[in-house]
Scaffold this motif. Structure first.
Motif, PDB file in Angstrom:
ATOM      1  N   UNK A   1       0.805  -1.224   0.000  1.00 12.83           N
ATOM      2  CA  UNK A   1       0.000   0.000   0.000  1.00 12.83           C
ATOM      3  C   UNK A   1       0.835   1.270   0.000  1.00 12.83           C
ATOM      4  N   UNK A   2       2.127   1.145   0.254  1.00 12.87           N
ATOM      5  CA  UNK A   2       3.001   2.323   0.270  1.00 12.87           C
ATOM      6  C   UNK A   2       3.326   2.738  -1.161  1.00 12.87           C
ATOM      7  N   UNK A   3       3.021   3.988  -1.507  1.00 10.92           N
ATOM      8  CA  UNK A   3       3.194   4.467  -2.877  1.00 10.92           C
ATOM      9  C   UNK A   3       4.647   4.380  -3.337  1.00 10.92           C
ATOM     10  N   UNK A   4       5.573   4.817  -2.515  1.00  3.71           N
ATOM     11  CA  UNK A   4       6.980   4.796  -2.898  1.00  3.71           C
ATOM     12  C   UNK A   4       7.492   3.396  -3.140  1.00  3.71           C
ATOM     13  N   UNK A   5       7.154   2.475  -2.249  1.00  6.13           N
ATOM     14  CA  UNK A   5       7.593   1.090  -2.403  1.00  6.13           C
ATOM     15  C   UNK A   5       6.964   0.445  -3.634  1.00  6.13           C
ATOM     16  N   UNK A   6       5.698   0.791  -3.892  1.00  2.00           N
ATOM     17  CA  UNK A   6       5.018   0.229  -5.056  1.00  2.00           C
ATOM     18  C   UNK A   6       5.667   0.704  -6.357  1.00  2.00           C
TER      19      UNK A   6
END
Length: 397
Positions: free
Chosen positions: A58-63
């Motif tokens: 759910x983390x934008x940066x990790x995605x």
């Protein structure tokens, strides 16, 4: 295709209208796609990284990072199997980060176009040393309108033109890479002219950090068969903290590919900074030379030069193919000569002596000290002869 589906289909249809075969690829990381892709994000994750859709989290940066690496592996595999003639992408900051990560992995010469809201700013993080064409979207990529239709249509037809051109004459000459700075131009130009007269195709790279990496990217792609790395000033910026650093992987690809390799120490008498006011305060009192309003050069010290020598030697000591190091004992650049602002024989000697001490010389690695300035005609001839000696050795083996 969660936020740019309509626009992507517009580009795809424009390409198809130009008689180009298209595969659409979804690299969305947020909501479900608004249009159907030929290759879904699930397929990209599975084929590129062996991961499930749930792995994005759910983390934008990790995605974004996860999708970037998955797409990179996916398109690289497709390219290796000759299923890619070109890549075009559209996006904002996230999409640009994802797509250009994949583009940078592709071979030089394969068409790559990125239509981006980020293209009017600093594009270095996206382009690096690749041949990505960045097109500014002008308006945000948020629906089709009078401006976006024109920009996206232009991008599609530009890509159609690039992928339809396959009639470039193949140059059968062996291709060499060379590094040059303004202060070593005389040397490199003479070397280039001599080798071109002997049937070589010579590519010269400006040693600005990205220049050295670009040369080695072509080495990795097999488009360069020999290297004369005559201007290694990027090492000084890497070690001291200048604005044109070599990067920690410098020389590795050339060594790994085991191609003929001649190295010299051009412009290692200087570290590069921007305008004079940008030179870090810790260098207050150092000898500076204003090259122009945007470039300030700092003379390297004896201790810094010893560090450069150790950095280079640590790389070359891993070589498993012949390499020749040529040392110009009378100076390393146009401004490192008698009467010039960076002339400092003691500092240069520290570099030469340390490199000779640290380099493991044997049948593979040879260091030759010559009583010339780097821009002397005799030095250029020595460099050419050293390279020709290596090619004879390689062919003989």
């Amino acid at each position: 295709m969660d936020t740019k589906g309509e626009e992507i289909m517009f580009v795809a249809n424009a390409l198809r209208a130009a008689r180009v075969e298209v595969k659409t690829v979804d690299v969305g990381t947020l909501a479900s796609p608004t249009v159907r892709a030929d290759i879904s994000r699930d397929q990209v994750l599975l084929l590129g990284a062996g991961k499930s859709p749930d792995s994005l989290g759910s983390d934008r940066g990790q995605a974004v990072s996860a999708m970037s690496e998955a797409l990179r592996a996916f398109v690289l595999n497709e390219s290796m199997h000759e299923r890619v003639a070109g890549v075009i992408g559209i996006g904002g900051s996230g999409g640009t980060a994802i797509i250009t990560t994949a583009m940078r992995a592709l071979p030089i010469g394969l068409p790559k176009m990125m239509v981006s809201t980020m293209a009017s700013g600093n594009v270095a993080p996206y382009v690096d040393c690749s041949d990505i064409t960045m097109m500014y979207s002008v308006v945000d990529i948020a629906g089709l309108n009078a401006v976006s239709r024109r920009v996206l249509g232009n991008a599609a037809h530009a890509m159609a033109g690039m992928v339809s051109q396959d009639n470039y004459a193949v140059d059968a000459r062996p291709t060499l890479g060379m590094t040059m700075f303004g202060v070593t131009t005389e040397c490199v130009s003479a070397v280039r002219e001599q080798l071109e007269s002997k049937g070589y195709d010579c590519l010269v790279f400006h040693a600005t950090g990205s220049g050295g990496r670009a040369m080695e990217k072509l080495v990795a792609s097999g488009l360069i068969q020999g290297v004369l790395d005559l201007t290694t000033t990027e090492v000084a910026d890497e070690v001291v903290g200048g604005v044109m650093p070599a990067g920690q992987d410098r020389f590795d690809i050339t060594i790994e590919k085991q191609i003929p390799f001649v190295l010299s120490l051009g412009a290692l008498d200087m570290v590069n900074f921007g305008a004079a006011e940008t030179v870090p305060s810790r260098f207050k009192g150092r000898k500076l030379h204003i090259h122009n309003a945007q470039v300030t050069l700092m003379r390297t010290s004896a201790e810094e030069n010893r560090q450069f020598a150790r950095w280079i030697a640590n790389k070359l000591n891993r070589a498993t193919a012949p390499v020749i190091v040529l040392i110009p004992e009378q100076g390393l650049s146009m401004i490192d000569a008698a009467g010039q602002p960076f002339f400092d024989p003691a500092a240069d000697a520290a570099l030469f002596d340390e490199l000779e001490l640290c380099l493991k010389q044997d049948s593979l690695r040879k260091l030759i000290r010559l009583p010339y300035h780097i821009n002397d005609a005799a030095m250029a001839t020595a460099m050419v002869n050293a390279y020709l000696t290596l090619t004879t050795t390689v062919e003989g083996n």
